[in-house]
Enzyme design. Sequence first.
Site, short mmCIF file in Angstrom:
data_model
loop_
_atom_site.label_atom_id
_atom_site.label_comp_id
_atom_site.label_asym_id
_atom_site.label_seq_id
_atom_site.Cartn_x
_atom_site.Cartn_y
_atom_site.Cartn_z
N CYS A 109 35.46 50.44 44.07
CA CYS A 109 34.50 49.57 43.40
C CYS A 109 33.15 50.26 43.34
CB CYS A 109 34.39 48.25 44.14
SG CYS A 109 34.03 48.47 45.88
N GLU A 140 34.09 39.31 46.33
CA GLU A 140 33.52 40.64 46.08
C GLU A 140 34.28 41.25 44.92
OE1 GLU A 140 30.66 41.57 47.43
OE2 GLU A 140 30.83 39.55 48.20
P1 NAD Z 1 42.81 42.20 41.31
O1 NAD Z 1 41.72 41.27 41.00
O2 NAD Z 1 43.81 42.48 40.27
O3 NAD Z 1 43.64 41.65 42.58
C1 NAD Z 1 43.00 41.35 43.81
C2 NAD Z 1 43.89 40.38 44.59
O4 NAD Z 1 43.93 39.14 43.88
C3 NAD Z 1 45.32 40.83 44.74
O5 NAD Z 1 45.79 40.49 46.02
C4 NAD Z 1 46.04 40.02 43.69
O6 NAD Z 1 47.40 39.81 43.98
C5 NAD Z 1 45.27 38.72 43.75
N1 NAD Z 1 45.40 37.87 42.56
C6 NAD Z 1 45.69 38.23 41.29
N2 NAD Z 1 45.72 37.14 40.49
C7 NAD Z 1 45.44 36.07 41.27
C8 NAD Z 1 45.32 34.67 41.02
N3 NAD Z 1 45.51 34.15 39.82
N4 NAD Z 1 45.01 33.87 42.07
C9 NAD Z 1 44.80 34.37 43.30
N5 NAD Z 1 44.91 35.69 43.59
C10 NAD Z 1 45.23 36.53 42.58
O7 NAD Z 1 42.13 43.54 41.84
P2 NAD Z 1 42.83 44.88 42.33
O8 NAD Z 1 43.40 45.59 41.16
O9 NAD Z 1 43.71 44.61 43.49
O10 NAD Z 1 41.58 45.69 42.90
C11 NAD Z 1 40.70 46.40 42.07
C12 NAD Z 1 39.44 45.61 41.81
O11 NAD Z 1 38.84 45.25 43.05
C13 NAD Z 1 38.39 46.40 41.06
O12 NAD Z 1 37.79 45.58 40.11
C14 NAD Z 1 37.40 46.79 42.16
O13 NAD Z 1 36.10 47.05 41.69
C15 NAD Z 1 37.46 45.60 43.04
N6 NAD Z 1 37.01 45.89 44.40
C16 NAD Z 1 35.80 45.39 44.80
C17 NAD Z 1 35.31 45.67 46.06
C18 NAD Z 1 33.99 45.15 46.53
O14 NAD Z 1 33.72 45.20 47.72
N7 NAD Z 1 33.15 44.63 45.66
C19 NAD Z 1 36.07 46.47 46.91
C20 NAD Z 1 37.31 46.95 46.48
C21 NAD Z 1 37.76 46.65 45.21
#
Ligand code: NAD
Length: 517
Positions: A321, A287
């Site tokens: 999001c 997501e």
């Molecule tokens: P992010 O993508 O930076 O991080 C999400 C998770 O992924 C974190 O736990 C992070 O440590 C991990 N991560 C980072 N690099 C990785 C890698 N190389 N391999 C595996 N895991 C890795 O996102 P964020 O800043 O934590 O959250 C904000 C984003 O999330 C926004 O884009 C928002 O729109 C989205 N979001 C989407 C929903 C939805 O339901 N669609 C809900 C909430 C947030």
Amino acid sequence: MKLPRFKNEPFTDFSKPENRKKMEKALLKVESELGREYDIVIGGERIKTQEKFYSYNPSKKDQVVGVLQKGDAELAKKAIEVANEAFKDWGMTKPEYRVKIMLKAAQILRKRKFEFAAWQVFEVGKNWAEADADVAEAIDYLEYYSRWMLHYAEGAPVVKYPGEKNEMVYIPLGAGAVIPPWNFPLAILLGMTVGALVTGNTVVLKPSSDSPVIGAKFYELMKEAGLPDGVLNFVTGPGSTVGDTLVSHPKTRFVAFTGSKEVGIHIYELASKVQPGQIWLKRVIAEMGGKDAIIVDDEADIDSAVKGVVVSAFGYQGQKCSACSRAIVVESVYEKFIEKLVAETEKLEIGPARDNYPVGPVINAGAQQKILSYIEIGKSEGRLLTGGEAVRQDEGYYIKPTIFADVDPKARIAQEEIFGPVLAVIKAKDFDHAIEIANDTEYGLTGSVYTKNRKKIEKAKKLFHVGNLYINRKCTGAIVGVHPFGGFNMSGTDSKAGGPDYLLLFLQGKAISEKVK
Ligand code: NAD
């Protein structure tokens, strides 16, 4: 096992003095516990690493919320191995047993609602109502998924066939990685993890490094509720090492991810590569982000549209999001709308989440920098109406709610997810044009339409291509069971969290046919 009908957890009414008192008490308790150290837990073993990292309060940037272990690839591998071992038993447990643990967790969480909300105030800068709503959502997931597990435990109907007894049952997948974002540090982390656990899978949970303490609190909650060791493993550390190792490990059966588009695509690609020794294709639930729009028609109630846009764009500093980052307004009401929009936005006060300001800080220095650089881009792409700068810089990561008008639908601030309090207002010729603009990004998560015209509402229902469409209301605040949540296109795999089919993502069907006389 028969459970009472599912009911959503009510939100706390903070206008009541007794609730404000409870929140103050919880904030004091949590404040006295700031700065403690939290372990990695694998198979019940508590592990400390040489290297640590810190979680800070974004409202008060030097305040340490917790000290965390910096996990590495070795620990991630070990956690997946242990989760695979634990799956042998957990995957065979009765659904009722698992449901009882989840319901126990809901009961504990309900009792400690204010405390769990208070941790969010400190760790991710949510104001009281936002933090409370996150905890309520978490309780809802525990209750809602428990009921759906009991439903799926009955299997699926199959057609009768002479001489055979046939059935289709649902079984779990195996051991998986859960990788949540920081912005719903309890609700989303818990929702994905509980979806996996209640269906009989085991999990390695890697929380976001911006909200690891809440992850640790969740781990303790599940332990207290009676989850056996090894079923849930908790590994903190960088996404690039811990996350990548979890995703690429040949014994990882599934990955449940919520976060940015960039990381989501990376995980999707990495998980799709079959590793030596891997005997399945991994299932990936991803997501991702949004560039959500609210359409304001010339037949809309303008005051209500203004309120809906302000709360959707600036609630939790635009860090949802589902946040509205584009207001698409029909020409004939454009000037009137922006005048009211600016007046309403300028009423919002900015300050620390602990003091319950409507607008708090953004999550960290990197996010603040990124948002400010988009504001600079915005200055050449639109007309700055209000905001446009950082404030209270010596305290935390505050940015004024910012609005740009006259933005081209193709401008960067109209196409790219900024994930902060920045709104682009775009002019449309008419309603059809507004829908066309709304659909013209790579995302498709949430959207709203404000109009009193029934024909236009019906048109939006057909043509506005988003996973969650709202009519004459804000585009944030999806409620478990009421608004199953998930987006189209680059917003993700449309998992519909909090919906009736969500658990199927963690299950596989097994058809069994027995010859009878
Ligand atoms: P992010 O993508 O930076 O991080 C999400 C998770 O992924 C974190 O736990 C992070 O440590 C991990 N991560 C980072 N690099 C990785 C890698 N190389 N391999 C595996 N895991 C890795 O996102 P964020 O800043 O934590 O959250 C904000 C984003 O999330 C926004 O884009 C928002 O729109 C989205 N979001 C989407 C929903 C939805 O339901 N669609 C809900 C909430 C947030």
